[in-house]
Design an enzyme around this catalytic site. Structure first.
Site, short mmCIF file in Angstrom:
data_model
loop_
_atom_site.label_atom_id
_atom_site.label_comp_id
_atom_site.label_asym_id
_atom_site.label_seq_id
_atom_site.Cartn_x
_atom_site.Cartn_y
_atom_site.Cartn_z
CB VAL A 5 -8.98 86.03 61.96
CG1 VAL A 5 -10.00 86.89 61.83
CG2 VAL A 5 -9.45 84.65 61.00
CB ALA B 136 -11.76 92.00 67.64
CG ASP B 137 -5.52 91.39 67.00
OD1 ASP B 137 -5.68 91.85 68.34
OD2 ASP B 137 -4.79 91.78 66.20
NE ARG B 138 -7.88 84.12 65.02
CZ ARG B 138 -7.45 83.38 63.81
NH1 ARG B 138 -8.33 82.30 63.40
NH2 ARG B 138 -6.35 83.44 63.14
CB ALA C 82 -8.12 86.77 70.32
#
Ligand code: MRU
Length: 380
Positions: free
Chosen positions: A96, A250-252, A260
């Site tokens: 995000v 973390a990616d989101r 995620a």
């Protein structure tokens, strides 16, 4: 010893380290257009949630700086920039940070009046700010993470701890220092670290190709394990090595704390819970998405089957040394096999002990839910 840099930038010039060639070859690509930025991201020459956002923002900044910028009026210039940003947003869907950077840039260019040049200058300056702030953010995450481990598991120089990390969240995934790997760097600098274990991170091997490389480069005591070894590591070496935490990036992170991150993160969280090991997510607030309620709302990118069935590496000479000039691509499976290759998974909030941001560590409230309301910056 020089610090690794995924991105080198000066106004009008962006160079991006080609991470597909690591650890055997150091090569920077010039990235001077939105298409080149898009390609670097989709081919994973650059990867990691913050680095993706930085390369997209700076890539467009360089294109705008070197001009000419399409549009005769301020409205046309804004439209031109919006289109470019919407195009860049398609590069990778799960992280995000890119969306947050794009929203920030779009809002900023609308706040500087109606001179074409001022809009372009505002875009470039804001993109540069995203790059510069990321480093400060990571250093703060490192400090908060080390503090949290001191408070929670007594990590001090008299009681050093070992930790496990997954994927690559270091200098190569950010503008420097890193998030989860940044905490490991800070633990090492404080004398709190005994040893870092990094997983190989199949199928793309960000752990063995990138994190192992960063750890060795930094002289951090470290051991590489295959993803399938984590359970045995916890079972047999937890006491001996004082393994107290799994630290991932973390990616989101969504509103309820579901996170995620690189595929394989979820299984590490399950194992950590089973073995009484803390599970910590290190994430800048730019990786938090308060608009998505739970992990079910996260789009998980699925990637090409060749990432599972083929690997690239440098040849090994007869004497056992690595021939860095000779790259080989080899098949590791029957090429006709059907493949499922999700790049990320979602770890439920209930398995996460803390989300460590640049504003501090956030733990679950009494109702078992995360509340990021206090630490989120005022939104654009
Ligand atoms: O597919 P990648 O290599 O971009 O995945 C990277 C990760 O999952 C990282 O853990 C995450 O982006 C955080 S990087 C600070």
């Amino acid at each position: 010893m020089s610090t690794l840099q995924a991105v080198r930038y000066s106004r009008g010039k962006l160079e991006v380290l080609d991470q597909l060639r690591l650890p055997h070859e150091f090569h920077y690509d010039d990235v001077s257009t939105r298409q080149e930025a898009f390609d670097s991201i989709t081919t994973m020459r650059v990867r990691g949630a913050p680095a993706i956002a930085i390369v997209a923002s700076l890539g467009l900044a360089v294109e705008l700086f070197n001009g000419p910028v399409a549009g005769n009026t301020a409205q046309e210039v804004i439209h031109h920039i919006d289109e470019a940003l919407d195009y860049l947003k398609q590069s990778r869907p799960t992280a995000v940070d890119l969306t947050n950077a794009i929203n920030q840039l779009k809002t900023h260019i609308r706040s500087v009046g109606d001179e074409k040049e001022a809009i372009v200058e505002a875009f470039i300056a804001e993109a540069e700010k995203i790059f510069e702030r990321d480093l400060e953010t990571n250093l703060a995450i490192g400090d908060h993470g080390a503090e949290w481990l001191k408070a929670q598991v007594g990590a001090t120089s008299e009681n050093t701890v070992s930790v496990v990390t997954h994927c690559n969240t270091g200098s190569l995934a950010t503008s420097g220092h890193g998030t989860a790997l940044g905490i490991i760097r800070t633990l090492q600098a404080n004398g709190q670290l005994r040893q870092a274990f990094c997983t190989e991170t199949r199928p793309y091997n960000q752990g063995s190709r990138l994190t192992a490389f960063e750890l060795v480069h930094e002289g951090i005591p470290s051991t590489l394990i295959a993803d399938s070894m984590a359970a045995s590591l916890f079972r047999t070496k937890k006491e001996e090595k004082n393994i107290t935490a799994v630290i991932v990036g973390a990616d989101r992170v969504v509103r309820n704390g579901d996170t995620a991150n690189k595929i394989g993160t979820y299984q590490l969280a399950v194992l950590a819970k089973h073995h009484g090991i803390k599970f910590m997510v290190a994430a800048p607030t730019t990786s938090i998405d308060l608009e998505t309620e739970t992990g079910d709302g996260i789009k998980i990118e699925e990637r090409r089957q060749e990432e599972m069935t083929q690997v690239t590496g440098a040849a090994i000479k007869a004497d056992g040394s690595v021939d860095e000039s000779f790259k080989v691509r080899v098949a590791t499976a029957d090429q006709r096999i059907d493949v499922w290759n999700p790049a990320f998974d979602v770890t439920p909030a209930e398995l996460i002990d803390a989300v460590v941001t640049e504003k501090g560590a956030v733990e679950k409230c009494a109702d078992g839910k995360f509340d990021f309301g206090n630490i989120m910056p005022e939104r654009w």
